[in-house]
Scaffold this active site. Sequence first.
Site, PDB file in Angstrom:
ATOM      1  N   LYS A 202      46.077  50.929  38.564  1.00  0.00           N
ATOM      2  CA  LYS A 202      46.409  50.191  37.347  1.00  0.00           C
ATOM      3  C   LYS A 202      47.151  51.128  36.393  1.00  0.00           C
ATOM      4  CE  LYS A 202      44.090  47.279  33.869  1.00  0.00           C
ATOM      5  NZ  LYS A 202      42.765  46.927  33.277  1.00  0.00           N
TER       6      LYS A 202
ATOM      7  N   SER B  52      42.476  41.952  32.578  1.00  0.00           N
ATOM      8  CA  SER B  52      43.786  42.582  32.439  1.00  0.00           C
ATOM      9  C   SER B  52      44.336  43.163  33.743  1.00  0.00           C
ATOM     10  CB  SER B  52      43.688  43.700  31.402  1.00  0.00           C
ATOM     11  OG  SER B  52      42.799  44.715  31.849  1.00  0.00           O
TER      12      SER B  52
ATOM     13  N   SER C 292      37.859  42.981  33.103  1.00  0.00           N
ATOM     14  CA  SER C 292      39.230  43.174  33.610  1.00  0.00           C
ATOM     15  C   SER C 292      39.336  43.570  35.080  1.00  0.00           C
ATOM     16  CB  SER C 292      39.957  44.211  32.758  1.00  0.00           C
ATOM     17  OG  SER C 292      40.247  43.654  31.493  1.00  0.00           O
TER      18      SER C 292
END
Lengths: 94, 474, 468
Positions: free
Chosen positions: C61, C136, C160
């Site tokens: 990420k 997210s 997330s």
Amino acid sequence: MAITRGEVLHVARLARLDLRDDEIEQLTAELGAILDAVGKVAELDLSDVPPTSHPLSVVNVLADDEPEPSLALDQVLANAPSVDGPLFRVPPTV
Amino acid sequence: MATPTPSWEPVIGLEIHVQLKTRTKMFCRCSSGYGAGENTQTCPVCLGFPGALPVPNRQAIDWTIKLGLALDCEIAARAVFSRKNYFYPDLPKGYQISQYDLPSCVNGNMLVPTENGDHVVGIVRAHLEEDAAKTVHVGGATGRIGGAETSLVDFNRGGTPLVEIVTAPDISSSEEARRFLQLLRQTIVELGISDAEMEKGTLRVDANVSVRPSGSTELRTRCELKNMNSFSYVARGIDAEAARQIGVWESGSELLQETFDFDAATGTLTPRRSKEEADDYRYFPEPDLVPVEPSAELVERLRAELPELPATRIRRVERDLGLDQAVVLVSGGLDGLWAAAVAAGADGKVAANVIANNVVGAGVDPAAVSPGELARLVGARDRIPRQAFDEAIGKLGEPGFSAEPYLADEAVSDEALLEPIVDAILAANAAQVEAYRGGKTGLLGFFVGQVMKETGGKANARAVNELVTKKLAG
Amino acid sequence: MIDTLRLTAEEAIGLLERKELSGAELHATYIAAIAERDPELHCFLSTVDEPVGAGIPIALKDVISTRGVETTAGSRILSGYVPVFDATVAERCKGAGLTLLGKTNTDEFAMGSSTENSAWGPSRNPWDPTRVPGGSGGGSAAAVSAGLAPWALGSDTGGSIKQPSALCGNVGLRPTYGTVSRYGVVAFASSLDQVGPVAKNVRDCALLYSVIAGRDPRDATTVELPEPVLLPSDDRLDGLRIGIPKQIDVLDAIEPGVRASFDQAIVRARELGAEVGECDLPLSFEYGMACYYLVAPAEASSNLARYDGVRYGQRVDGATYREMVERTRDAGFGPEPKRRIMLGTYALSAGYYDAFYGQAQRVRTLLIREHRAALDTFDVIATPTSPTVAFPLGDKATDPLAMYACDVLTIPSCLAGLPGLSLPCGLSEGLPVGLQLIGQQFGENTLFRAGHALEQAIGFDTVPTRYR
Ligand SMILES: [Mg+2]
Ligand SMILES: [Zn+2]
């Protein structure tokens, strides 16, 4: 639990956000609604409940006073928007 | 009948920042040493790069507790670091990590010995925080920040450990402030936790000053003084500010709460620009760190390591030498040498004078002096020629110094040898002789000095003194 | 020919060990898959075509600092920022020989539940590109589902990792707070952020967790694992006590199809020998969201103060330092970070601290107690991960509160610092439904064991129907 335009401006100054007028309008409305929702927490009488700032219960996590290598100067400045020799350059503070 | 204008007394509280001399910074392991190239002692942590995290310096925490103990503070069983949020180029994370509502040390006090008892200065708190970086303002008018065209930032100093000591408003004169600071500094230096040098910025003093009618207990509006980088500037700044405030009150106007910078050159105070919005630092517990909970064992170990404190030693030395001499020796870190010299047989008062004047005057490092040899010189001071004595003092610090060769050198005290010289001096200075006999007895020293000069410092001062006195009387 | 849509990391390790192909070939295979499917899905913000190392590829990420590889956290204010150091988790992946495939898309500063808040445009759900992958960490979850990476790392503050895994039909673990280093991970809310694995199955998830977990001297909030990570193999659940919060029965937000799949999974659990009972988390459901949306923005408002245009990132110039900073931040931050900075600054500011942030911290204490009590009786707490399946892009984009509500089921255990595993438990309207298992502090091994057994029994096909 409304928030006034004046409060929004004050908070924006504290947070150093140079908001445009349309942003201020929108945020005043949105923050009002969000504060209504989160304001719920005020319902509870928690005078006898200790605050938790951390989900972990450890203490005294410290490091010995032993120097380790710092970054090379070119790495320090690698991402700097503006430099003057080995120094970071910013507009005057006043 | 006109009411007499009240006499005023200053009310002074001090905020002292002490830079600890740890090897590394407070929250990263960059060296905190001096003199490195700009920004070469920085890392992701002290530059506030995204994702970097602080890890506290154990030594800094132990030293803060030690200082707290020396200041008779309560040591918090649980101390917590908080974030003080504000924006400035020298603050890379946008917040300073600082102990806030749960500092390591609270409720202490320091005793400052005075002629009439101990002056007790309350210590409200002593907390640990990280220093800001250094911002240089270049271009524009005379380097004044206001005129700067650009600011340049060096993060080497950023993140070095600072202890902030806050006193109660227990100080009521610039002289009291000076004595307190002198003693506090000596205490810090003897703990070995900082060089505490104002010139170097490792000791920084801000003063909160207000005034009130003498005898009253009210607290009026106070102003803050910054940038006073020597004890005498602190004293001068306080006097100037107190005088200004008295003027304001007596003129019947209200005093505004302001912050001033002390300008050493002119000895004047210049007000700081007030910010457009009031400070709101939004303190909250630093979530990247966990609490500090020193064990009882640790605290007791640190307490056991404390040296005997200067205030205590001043009181002890005072019994032999009086307060002023005691303060001079102890604040100068000279009382150890003095005691050793006395133990080696030196006369207390003479030894104190020799150390405070001759040894210090000759720039000799007290730590390098052998008390035994010093005692021998002290004992011989009035017997050997001044010249030899001074020369010996100058060499006191040299390794393996021996007083022996100087002690052999006897001073001339034989009246038969001195009398012709004295007669010649008196004859040559008839006017001064008249004046002396007319009552200006202070001239004695002048005649003695002349004789000493004539004999190249080889005459025995006491003998010359007696002879000259006798002749002038006759 | 390797089918990256089905290849698990464990199988890939076997291929390398048996020398059936090289790490470089494996890496190239995924780069090819990215070239084929990522133009549509937009999971990656950047890719690394030449592998560094010879092991299994991994996607990270974009909140995870990678030395020499741009790291923007999905924000314009960090565009062009190239870290000069590796996050500890990136370092540990390198140490294990994992090769970086690229950086995956995220809501700006991990603030969102759909990846629509990325300054670089949204990612799309591999099961239906008109829908969001969740957020997210939508980029990491979608990449694993679409076979663009065997596994990936995400970060979870209020859901997330778990919520995108649920919406994309793969397995995601939010570890116990303090077991995985945050050093070098762009901070959102420090007392909540945790990095964790996203994978196709529970064993891969456990394997990747074992690579990144454990005390880091650079993160003062990490601890050593009390017990080593165990790869689950047991396919029974005898004796496992599963608690279901009774509050979910009255939570209208939960779609019927989601509830049905969840109930099916619980039936399976019983068949496998688990004892299922009801637990009670009234305060968590009543005040969890409010607590979270005070604590997280407050910490975020402070964590995002470092983006001032002085040392890195974008700068918009000004006549004074202050003008420069205000312009830089206004131009650099998108609407969601601005909202949360404003909310958090307000909640911490003079006169409001006690009513908002202070009060939220006390509520947090109650949520921790409430979970501890429930977990005295049960080994795990089970709920759906997300009340809904993946929703269409734009659906909630204009209504912050609706978007915040996506995490109603994942947030409370995050506030309590407890581990949570999300695994697929079925389809609703042809879209994946996630089962959330909450464990005791450091109870990851129990979650892996339970998750693995259920996974076997449920037999969910993780390959999106449109790719089969
Ligand atoms: Mg301070
Ligand atoms: Zn550093």
